[in-house]
Every structure is written in structure tokens, then in C-alpha cells.
Enzyme design. Structure first.
Site, short mmCIF file in Angstrom:
data_model
loop_
_atom_site.label_atom_id
_atom_site.label_comp_id
_atom_site.label_asym_id
_atom_site.label_seq_id
_atom_site.Cartn_x
_atom_site.Cartn_y
_atom_site.Cartn_z
N TYR A 191 23.70 21.74 -2.00
CA TYR A 191 23.27 20.41 -2.45
C TYR A 191 24.22 19.34 -1.88
O TYR A 191 23.78 18.36 -1.26
CB TYR A 191 23.27 20.36 -3.98
CG TYR A 191 23.09 18.97 -4.53
CD1 TYR A 191 21.84 18.37 -4.59
CD2 TYR A 191 24.20 18.24 -4.99
CE1 TYR A 191 21.69 17.08 -5.09
CE2 TYR A 191 24.06 16.95 -5.48
CZ TYR A 191 22.81 16.38 -5.53
OH TYR A 191 22.67 15.10 -6.02
N SER B 132 25.74 11.53 -3.09
CA SER B 132 26.31 12.16 -4.29
C SER B 132 27.80 12.45 -4.14
O SER B 132 28.30 12.73 -3.03
CB SER B 132 25.59 13.48 -4.54
OG SER B 132 26.25 14.22 -5.55
N LYS C 10 15.41 16.51 -17.28
CA LYS C 10 16.14 17.31 -16.29
C LYS C 10 16.57 18.65 -16.90
O LYS C 10 17.24 19.46 -16.27
CB LYS C 10 17.37 16.55 -15.79
CG LYS C 10 17.01 15.34 -14.94
CD LYS C 10 18.26 14.61 -14.45
CE LYS C 10 18.99 15.43 -13.40
NZ LYS C 10 20.13 14.70 -12.83
N1 LIG Z 1 22.03 12.22 -12.01
C1 LIG Z 1 23.18 12.36 -11.37
O1 LIG Z 1 24.25 12.55 -11.99
C2 LIG Z 1 23.22 12.27 -9.86
C3 LIG Z 1 24.48 12.33 -9.23
C4 LIG Z 1 24.53 12.24 -7.86
C5 LIG Z 1 23.38 12.08 -7.11
N2 LIG Z 1 22.17 12.05 -7.74
C6 LIG Z 1 20.97 11.89 -6.90
O2 LIG Z 1 20.23 10.80 -7.40
C7 LIG Z 1 18.84 11.01 -7.17
C8 LIG Z 1 18.09 10.91 -8.48
O3 LIG Z 1 18.60 11.91 -9.35
P1 LIG Z 1 18.10 12.10 -10.83
O4 LIG Z 1 19.29 12.41 -11.65
O5 LIG Z 1 17.23 10.97 -11.20
O6 LIG Z 1 17.27 13.45 -10.67
P2 LIG Z 1 15.76 13.81 -11.04
O7 LIG Z 1 15.58 15.23 -10.71
O8 LIG Z 1 15.46 13.34 -12.43
O9 LIG Z 1 14.93 12.89 -10.04
C9 LIG Z 1 14.50 13.32 -8.77
C10 LIG Z 1 13.01 13.11 -8.70
O10 LIG Z 1 12.56 13.52 -7.40
C11 LIG Z 1 11.34 14.19 -7.55
N3 LIG Z 1 11.16 15.08 -6.41
C12 LIG Z 1 11.80 16.25 -6.16
N4 LIG Z 1 11.36 16.78 -5.02
C13 LIG Z 1 10.41 15.93 -4.53
C14 LIG Z 1 9.59 15.95 -3.39
N5 LIG Z 1 9.64 16.94 -2.50
N6 LIG Z 1 8.71 14.93 -3.20
C15 LIG Z 1 8.63 13.90 -4.10
N7 LIG Z 1 9.39 13.85 -5.20
C16 LIG Z 1 10.28 14.85 -5.42
C17 LIG Z 1 11.44 14.93 -8.87
O11 LIG Z 1 10.17 15.23 -9.42
C18 LIG Z 1 12.23 13.95 -9.72
O12 LIG Z 1 11.38 13.11 -10.45
C19 LIG Z 1 18.72 12.37 -6.49
O13 LIG Z 1 18.67 12.17 -5.11
C20 LIG Z 1 20.02 13.06 -6.89
O14 LIG Z 1 20.37 14.03 -5.94
C21 LIG Z 1 22.07 12.13 -9.10
#
Ligand SMILES: NC(=O)c1ccc[n+]([C@@H]2O[C@H](COP(=O)([O-])OP(=O)(O)OC[C@H]3O[C@@H](n4cnc5c(N)ncnc54)[C@H](O)[C@@H]3O)[C@@H](O)[C@H]2O)c1
Length: 335
Positions: free
Chosen positions: A161, A139, A199
Site C-alpha cells: 500500500y 499517505s 471502513k
Molecule cells: N483514512 C486515512 O487515515 C488515510 C490515510 C492516508 C491515506 N488515505 C487515503 O485517502 C483516500 C481516502 O481514504 P478513506 O479513508 O476515505 O478510505 P475509504 O476506503 O473509505 O475510501 C476509498 C473509496 O474508494 C472506493 N474505491 C476503491 N476502489 C475503487 C475503484 N477501483 N474504483 C472506484 N472507487 C473505488 C471505495 O469504495 C471507497 O469508497 C485513499 O486514497 C486512502 O488511501 C487515507
């Protein structure tokens, strides 16, 4: 749009966090473009469980996966029995690791490090046992308020985070040196696009402003929002980077942004143009000063070089592509 020529027939792909925003978009990419690949999703989905900031502990939602025909496992990546099941009963060729506590404002340091860092190490061990390529989500939060453009190697996380994502990157570097598998960390900047609605308040401001406008409310921005700049990136470009990371020129950690900083005011102005409104904005004091990123802009030179990545969506293009979905979700979920 398909990003690689390989047919991926007989390949097995694990997507952790596949019921979330980015993971579910990846799942549909494979279903549509590589229907003969086997896709397995692992996600803890949502329960009622909340963090101390009032947000849900995990945001996975079944509606993100309606129409998906692959295998879905409800499970927690912190559960060793689940990982053993994955190790013994499958043979993965690629692991896309998206599961995480994705809430940048979460305060539970113990849960954050356990879920984001320790469970990732177990998944790296699984990748080695299966000889799978690992592509995982890092991230831009690793940079905190480091000067723009953000470059890999100059990190200064401001919350747990961002710290946890930096720990994942450090761990990955160790594994890159001591194992033979391909490992790519993708430092996503601010992502927006379809399947982010569940989200809740952690969804992008593109969606949140879009829905405020559709409700006829004046968009509420932080003061000086024309000077708060971020690298906002449309989900299609995130998918492009992930797919190209399946066969990188070199393992590594790469920024995934557009390379251009845009303001929160730009978001509202573009949305108002697309939605045909002229609501006046309200400006409120920013309560997050001290733990807030005021200027992010990805340096994507190494991403272009190693992954052949080329962002295709300026913010105008991304919002235009997204607008019908913003309206559909508004009609079906908000109104
Ligand atoms: N969306 C953004 O802008 C962004 C930016 C930087 C990094 N990220 C990273 O990208 C990845 C995906 O993000 P996203 O936006 O799709 O978020 P999101 O929260 O929609 O997706 C994360 C998923 O992980 C699942 N999860 C959480 N804890 C868990 C566990 N212990 N075991 C199994 N599943 C679990 C959640 O249920 C969720 O479906 C994450 O790692 C996030 O940190 C996202």
C-alpha cells in the site's frame, strides 16, 4: 467552516472515492459551503467481494452519502470506458482523487498497483485534457518506519500500500514537470472522524476504541501502547488541506498531519474522559511488529508554506468534536 473565498459557481468537481470516508466528507463540504458548484462522485461502492485478508475490496457505502444531492456514478476507476465517459461528457475544473484500495494490510500487489497507480495515471491524463487541478490522496504509509519527523523525500514503505502511494507521488512529479496543470499530493497521516464507520476494521482506532468502551468492554491495546506514537489527524483538518490545495502556491507533495505524535494510550484515556468511564485496559502482544509504524509525526513546514495550512484540532479537540457521532453510530449501527 469555509476555507476559501472563491464562490466556485459554475465549477465542476469530480470526487473519486466519494462514497468513502474522506471523499464523502469532501462532497458535503462543497454542498454546504459552495452549493452552486456541481459535484460528481465516482465510486465502486461495496460488493461482497473480499481480499485475501478477509477485508472488503472497497468500502464505499451509500449511508455516507445520505443527504448528498449531487451526481453519483457507480463505477471502477480501472474501467477505461468509465474514464472515457468522464472525459467526453463532463468538463471538470477540479479532481479530488480519493478512490483507492485503502486497506494498508491488503496483500494483492497486482490489484493494489493497478488500482492505486495505473488508474491514477489515467486520471492525470483526464485532468490534463480538462485542464483540471488534481488533488490526490497520498499517505504517511510511504514513510514506513523512517525516522520522525517524517519529511517528504525520506520514504521507506513497508507494505505494498505504502509502495503504491509512493509510486503515485513519483508519477506526479513527472507530470508536474511535463504538464501545466496544478497537482497536489496530500500525504495524510492517521485520519479519524465522521463517516469512517463503514471502513469496518480499517476504521481509525479512535472509533474502534470508542465503540469498545461504549460496549462496556475493557479497551484492548498492544503492549507498550504509551510508546507507540502516531500523528492522528481529525477529518476537518484533512478537508482544510484539500480545499487549500485547490489553489496552491506550488504543485508538490505535502504532509497532512498535526505535527504532533500522540500515543494509542492517549486515545483511550481521552475517550474514557469524554465518555465518563474508568475501564481498565488489557494489553496484548503486537502481531504486526516488522510491518508497523511505531512513530509518525508529520513535518508540516512545507504544507504551511505552500497551502497556508494550519491544523486546528489537537487530539483532545478532535475527539471532543467527534464524540456525539461516535455515540450516534454506536446506537444506530453497533448496538
Ligand atoms: N483514512 C486515512 O487515515 C488515510 C490515510 C492516508 C491515506 N488515505 C487515503 O485517502 C483516500 C481516502 O481514504 P478513506 O479513508 O476515505 O478510505 P475509504 O476506503 O473509505 O475510501 C476509498 C473509496 O474508494 C472506493 N474505491 C476503491 N476502489 C475503487 C475503484 N477501483 N474504483 C472506484 N472507487 C473505488 C471505495 O469504495 C471507497 O469508497 C485513499 O486514497 C486512502 O488511501 C487515507
Amino acid at each position: 467552516m469555509r476555507y476559501i473565498d472563491d464562490d466556485l459557481d459554475n465549477k465542476t468537481i469530480l470526487i473519486t472515492g466519494g462514497a468513502g470516508f474522506i471523499g464523502s466528507n469532501l462532497a458535503f463540504y462543497f454542498q454546504e459551503n459552495h452549493p452552486d458548484a456541481k459535484v460528481v462522485i465516482v465510486d465502486s461502492f461495496r460488493s461482497g467481494e473480499k481480499l485475501s485478508n478477509g477485508n472488503l475490496k472497497s468500502f464505499g457505502h451509500f449511508k455516507n452519502l445520505i443527504g448528498f444531492r449531487g451526481e453519483i456514478i457507480s463505477g471502477d476507476i480501472n474501467d477505461r470506458d468509465l474514464l472515457l465517459n468522464l472525459e467526453l461528457n463532463y468538463k471538470f475544473d477540479y479532481i479530488f482523487h480519493e478512490a483507492a484500495i485503502s486497506d494498508t494490510t491488503a496483500l494483492e500487489q497486482d490489484l493494489m498497483v493497478k488500482t492505486n497507480v495505473n488508474a491514477y495515471k489515467d486520471l492525470l491524463e483526464l485532468a490534463i485534457k480538462h485542464n483540471a487541478n488534481m488533488i490526490y490522496a497520498s499517505s504517511a504509509a510511504t514513510y514506513g518506519n523512517a525516522a520522525s519527523p517524517q519529511i517528504v523525500g525520506r520514504e521507506a514503505p513497508q507494505n505494498v500500500y505504502g509502495f503504491s502511494k509512493l509510486c503515485m507521488d513519483n508519477l506526479s512529479r513527472e507530470y508536474m514537470q511535463n504538464s501545466n496543470i496544478s497537482i497536489v499530493g496530500l500525504r495524510y497521516f492517521n485520519v479519524y472522524g465522521p463517516r469512517e464507520y463503514f471502513k469496518n476494521t480499517t476504521a481509525s482506532m479512535v472509533l474502534q476504541f470508542g465503540h469498545q468502551i461504549l460496549l462496556g468492554k475493557n479497551p484492548r491495546l498492544f503492549e507498550d501502547s504509551d510508546k507507540i506514537l502516531r500523528d492522528f489527524i481529525y477529518i476537518e483538518d484533512i478537508i482544510q488541506a484539500n480545499i487549500k490545495a485547490m489553489n496552491p502556491k506550488k504543485s508538490g507533495i505535502y504532509n497532512v498531519g498535526t505535527g504532533k505524535a500522540r500515543s494509542f494510550q492517549d486515545i483511550v484515556d481521552i475517550l474514557q474522559r469524554e465518555l465518563g468511564t474508568t475501564l481498565s485496559c488489557e494489553y496484548i502482544p503486537n502481531p504486526f511488529i516488522g510491518s508497523y509504524q511505531f512513530h509518525t509525526e508529520a513535518d508540516i513546514a512545507s504544507t504551511k508554506e505552500a497551502l497556508d495550512y494550519e491544523p486546528k484540532f489537537e487530539m483532545e479537540d478532535g475527539i471532543k468534536a467527534y464524540i456525539s457521532e461516535i455515540k450516534r453510530v454506536f446506537e444506530e449501527e453497533v448496538k
